[in-house]
Design an enzyme around this catalytic site. Structure first.
Site, short mmCIF file in Angstrom:
data_model
loop_
_atom_site.label_atom_id
_atom_site.label_comp_id
_atom_site.label_asym_id
_atom_site.label_seq_id
_atom_site.Cartn_x
_atom_site.Cartn_y
_atom_site.Cartn_z
N SER A 170 41.25 -7.70 -8.66
CA SER A 170 41.40 -6.78 -7.53
C SER A 170 42.87 -6.66 -7.20
CB SER A 170 40.64 -7.32 -6.31
OG SER A 170 41.15 -6.69 -5.15
N HIS A 199 39.94 -3.51 -10.48
CA HIS A 199 39.19 -3.29 -9.25
C HIS A 199 40.13 -2.76 -8.17
CE1 HIS A 199 35.71 -3.96 -6.63
NE2 HIS A 199 36.55 -4.43 -5.72
N ASP A 257 40.45 -1.49 -4.38
CA ASP A 257 39.81 -1.57 -3.05
C ASP A 257 40.38 -0.52 -2.10
OD1 ASP A 257 37.94 -3.80 -3.21
OD2 ASP A 257 39.72 -5.03 -3.58
N MET A 313 40.27 0.94 1.63
CA MET A 313 39.85 0.61 3.01
C MET A 313 40.48 1.60 3.97
SD MET A 313 40.29 -3.50 2.91
CE MET A 313 39.74 -4.47 1.50
N HIS A 345 36.27 0.78 -5.41
CA HIS A 345 35.35 0.24 -4.41
C HIS A 345 35.69 0.88 -3.07
CE1 HIS A 345 34.11 -3.64 -1.99
NE2 HIS A 345 33.41 -2.57 -1.66
N MET A 374 35.47 1.45 0.68
CA MET A 374 35.06 0.88 1.97
C MET A 374 35.53 1.87 3.01
SD MET A 374 36.09 -3.01 1.02
CE MET A 374 37.09 -2.48 -0.38
N MET A 416 28.54 -8.09 -2.48
CA MET A 416 29.69 -8.65 -1.76
C MET A 416 29.38 -10.11 -1.40
SD MET A 416 32.00 -6.29 -1.50
CE MET A 416 33.14 -7.26 -0.52
N GLY A 446 36.83 -6.25 3.69
CA GLY A 446 37.99 -5.97 4.53
C GLY A 446 39.24 -6.73 4.14
N ASP A 460 31.82 -9.74 -5.84
CA ASP A 460 33.15 -9.46 -5.27
C ASP A 460 33.35 -10.26 -3.99
OD1 ASP A 460 35.52 -8.36 -4.37
OD2 ASP A 460 34.71 -6.35 -4.03
C1 DX5 Z 1 37.19 -7.44 -0.07
C2 DX5 Z 1 37.46 -6.71 -1.35
C3 DX5 Z 1 37.65 -7.63 -2.50
C4 DX5 Z 1 38.84 -8.53 -2.38
C5 DX5 Z 1 38.60 -9.73 -3.23
O1 DX5 Z 1 36.84 -6.53 0.93
O2 DX5 Z 1 36.39 -5.85 -1.66
O3 DX5 Z 1 37.68 -6.91 -3.73
O4 DX5 Z 1 40.02 -7.93 -2.79
O5 DX5 Z 1 39.62 -10.63 -3.00
P1 DX5 Z 1 39.39 -12.19 -3.27
O6 DX5 Z 1 39.03 -12.34 -4.71
O7 DX5 Z 1 40.70 -12.79 -2.92
O8 DX5 Z 1 38.27 -12.63 -2.36
ZN ZN Z 2 36.29 -4.94 -3.69
#
Ligand code: DX5
Ligand code: ZN
Length: 227
Positions: free
Chosen positions: A9, A34, A36, A38, A68, A70, A139, A144, A177
């Protein structure tokens, strides 16, 4: 079982050198990136959008990009990510007004749709969607932030999702994840995951290749243990 994939990620990458960071992690053996997204609305954090995805493609990244989302609303941003070069686009069912429509929208734009399940969200959303999607993302933290603790009930949910996928007879990736590291990746693999997101565990380590090798060794160990 499909081949296992490691998905770093980029949330934990050095954003000032993002192209080089993505090159380095792919060179180190990652299978997909990956990504993310947000929005400071569906989740209490704000990250990156389609411009950054497009910049990575222009930089020369050929590996699949696993977006991904969010965000709420979901549909508005789907075509932009498809145009920016996303491979998978996953979303949280709670964030979409019409889940079936969002899945179709992702498919129509040439991307692979995925559904994401928060720690307390039941898998019931799969009852009438599993035949339409290519990825189930479980998840193992509340979405977040990077660097949170793995929530153990996710293992039971992974096993339930694996059983549903097996019963469907379809090829659907099962991704985990949140809080994944060398010390717990084997448990996730045993529970049925085939795609492993890791942010802080990879980008926070001094040697990406070594960490990814150790993760793969743990996953392979889980397969041998199961035989
Ligand atoms: C959290 C994200 C994850 C996050 C994972 O909301 O969706 O993808 O970046 O990070 P780690 O592996 O550090 O938990
Ligand atoms: Zn993610």
């Amino acid at each position: 079982m499909p081949q296992s994939w490691i998905a770093p990620s980029i949330l934990s990458a050095d954003f000032a050198s993002l192209g080089a960071e993505v090159d380095a992690v792919l060179e180190a053996g990652a299978d997909l990136i990956h990504f993310d997204v947000m929005d400071n609305h569906y989740v209490p954090n704000l990250t990156i959008g389609p411009l950054v995805c497009e910049a990575l493609r222009r930089h020369g990244v050929k590996a699949p990009i696993d977006v991904h989302l969010m965000v709420r609303p979901v549909d508005r941003i789907v075509p932009d990510f498809a145009a920016a070069g996303a491979t998978y686009i996953s979303f949280h069912p709670e964030a979409s007004e019409h889940i079936d429509r969002t899945i179709s929208l992702i498919r129509e734009h040439g991307c692979c749709p995925g559904l994401v399940f928060n720690p307390a969200t039941p898998l019931d959303y799969l009852d009438y969607t599993l035949e339409l999607i290519d990825l189930v993302l479980i998840m193992s933290v509340n979405p977040g932030f990077a660097g949170q603790q793995f929530i153990p009930t996710s293992l039971r949910k992974l096993a339930d999702a694996r059983a549903r996928i097996a019963a469907s007879g379809r090829e659907v990736r099962l991704e985990i994840d949140g809080g994944i590291k060398v010390s717990n990746i084997r448990a996730a693999a045993r529970a049925g995951a085939d795609t492993f997101v890791a942010g802080s565990a990879i980008f926070g380590s001094p040697d990406y290749a070594q960490t990814i090798r150790e993760m793969r060794a743990q996953i392979d160990g889980s397969a041998q243990g199961a035989r």
